[in-house]
Design an enzyme around this catalytic site. Sequence first.
Site, PDB file in Angstrom:
ATOM      1  N   GLU A   1      39.100  40.613  39.008  1.00  0.00           N
ATOM      2  CA  GLU A   1      38.071  39.578  38.962  1.00  0.00           C
ATOM      3  C   GLU A   1      37.342  39.599  37.622  1.00  0.00           C
ATOM      4  O   GLU A   1      37.414  40.591  36.888  1.00  0.00           O
ATOM      5  CB  GLU A   1      37.065  39.819  40.100  1.00  0.00           C
ATOM      6  CG  GLU A   1      37.666  39.756  41.499  1.00  0.00           C
ATOM      7  CD  GLU A   1      37.973  38.329  41.958  1.00  0.00           C
ATOM      8  OE1 GLU A   1      38.062  37.413  41.126  1.00  0.00           O
ATOM      9  OE2 GLU A   1      38.142  38.141  43.179  1.00  0.00           O
TER      10      GLU A   1
ATOM     11  N   HIS B   1      41.079  34.954  37.356  1.00  0.00           N
ATOM     12  CA  HIS B   1      41.553  36.295  37.715  1.00  0.00           C
ATOM     13  C   HIS B   1      43.076  36.374  37.678  1.00  0.00           C
ATOM     14  O   HIS B   1      43.777  35.377  37.868  1.00  0.00           O
ATOM     15  CB  HIS B   1      40.967  36.786  39.050  1.00  0.00           C
ATOM     16  CG  HIS B   1      41.543  36.217  40.300  1.00  0.00           C
ATOM     17  ND1 HIS B   1      40.779  35.572  41.250  1.00  0.00           N
ATOM     18  CD2 HIS B   1      42.802  36.219  40.797  1.00  0.00           C
ATOM     19  CE1 HIS B   1      41.539  35.211  42.256  1.00  0.00           C
ATOM     20  NE2 HIS B   1      42.780  35.583  42.014  1.00  0.00           N
TER      21      HIS B   1
ATOM     22  N   ASN C   1      38.955  31.269  38.895  1.00  0.00           N
ATOM     23  CA  ASN C   1      37.945  31.920  38.043  1.00  0.00           C
ATOM     24  C   ASN C   1      38.606  32.737  36.922  1.00  0.00           C
ATOM     25  O   ASN C   1      37.951  33.533  36.258  1.00  0.00           O
ATOM     26  CB  ASN C   1      37.029  32.821  38.881  1.00  0.00           C
ATOM     27  CG  ASN C   1      37.793  33.937  39.589  1.00  0.00           C
ATOM     28  OD1 ASN C   1      39.006  34.071  39.437  1.00  0.00           O
ATOM     29  ND2 ASN C   1      37.093  34.740  40.368  1.00  0.00           N
TER      30      ASN C   1
ATOM     31  N   ASP D   1      49.533  43.274  43.859  1.00  0.00           N
ATOM     32  CA  ASP D   1      48.334  43.603  44.631  1.00  0.00           C
ATOM     33  C   ASP D   1      48.582  43.513  46.132  1.00  0.00           C
ATOM     34  O   ASP D   1      49.634  43.053  46.575  1.00  0.00           O
ATOM     35  CB  ASP D   1      47.174  42.685  44.224  1.00  0.00           C
ATOM     36  CG  ASP D   1      47.582  41.212  44.150  1.00  0.00           C
ATOM     37  OD1 ASP D   1      48.629  40.849  44.709  1.00  0.00           O
ATOM     38  OD2 ASP D   1      46.849  40.425  43.546  1.00  0.00           O
TER      39      ASP D   1
HETATM   40  C1  GLP Z   1      45.404  35.577  44.730  1.00  0.00           C
HETATM   41  C2  GLP Z   1      46.388  36.582  44.138  1.00  0.00           C
HETATM   42  C3  GLP Z   1      46.744  36.234  42.712  1.00  0.00           C
HETATM   43  C4  GLP Z   1      47.085  34.749  42.606  1.00  0.00           C
HETATM   44  C5  GLP Z   1      45.880  33.937  42.973  1.00  0.00           C
HETATM   45  C6  GLP Z   1      46.126  32.430  42.889  1.00  0.00           C
HETATM   46  O1  GLP Z   1      44.091  35.932  44.561  1.00  0.00           O
HETATM   47  N1  GLP Z   1      45.916  37.908  44.185  1.00  0.00           N
HETATM   48  O2  GLP Z   1      47.828  37.042  42.289  1.00  0.00           O
HETATM   49  O3  GLP Z   1      47.497  34.452  41.309  1.00  0.00           O
HETATM   50  O4  GLP Z   1      45.531  34.245  44.308  1.00  0.00           O
HETATM   51  O5  GLP Z   1      46.706  31.997  44.066  1.00  0.00           O
HETATM   52  P1  GLP Z   1      47.437  30.612  44.268  1.00  0.00           P
HETATM   53  O6  GLP Z   1      48.741  30.734  43.575  1.00  0.00           O
HETATM   54  O7  GLP Z   1      47.603  30.490  45.751  1.00  0.00           O
HETATM   55  O8  GLP Z   1      46.555  29.581  43.684  1.00  0.00           O
END
Ligand code: GLP
Length: 240
Positions: free
Chosen positions: A142, A137, A135, A67
Amino acid sequence: MKIIKVRNYEEMSDIAAEYVTTLIKEKPDTVLGLATGSTPIGLYKRLIKDHNENKTSYENIKTFNLDEYIGLDKNNSQSYHYFMHEHLFKNININKKNIYIPNGFAKDINKECIEYNEKLKNNVIHLQILGIGSNGHIGFNEPGTSFSSEVHVVKLDENTRKANSRFFNQINEVPTYSITMGIKNIMEAKQIILLASGNQKANAIYDTIHGEVTENVPASILRTHPNIIVIVDEEASSLV
Ligand code: GLP
């Protein structure tokens, strides 16, 4: 679903790195699906260390990122392009033409979605690395996203913007939209490794492993994938 419980972030990163480097050594033209966020940083550090010490080569490796934020150009320090360059790509011998990340700064974002989707259709991802949002995702899919979704534009949840605002000076700098691989794209990977560390992921991990398979918890679909490994530390798996 294979679940590997480890003590902490460091162990989670060690095991993930072991899987990735073993695969790359066996199959030097592996196509990797990569994630951003704080979770995979330890994994990327270990890949760089292994590259330096053991000369594991990325010359023929291709990567597809999950993404990107919409509206940040590639040189913006909050963009996922910049993140990947800093945390991994600049430190390994990957060929620039083998790096694929959606362009969130494209003039025609719908065209960008179609083109990124086409690229994914023309390449099988051998191993997809995933983090998880609190959440549930995955990528930027989402809760409520269709399991049959392909590359698309997403309006980010306020909770996601809040969680990700820790990387920005203030919350109003966090983009409102992003472009992400869809859930169908993610599920098409031959193998998936889901990483989770910390208390704030405990509910999402519980729902992913034990809850109902529902579009309200995007990660719950992973239970139906034939080859998924979940590496979770004590805090993230505290409810499991
Ligand atoms: C973002 C990314 C996800 C990631 C998530 C969790 O929203 N788009 O790919 O898994 O955050 O992030 P973190 O690893 O910093 O908790």
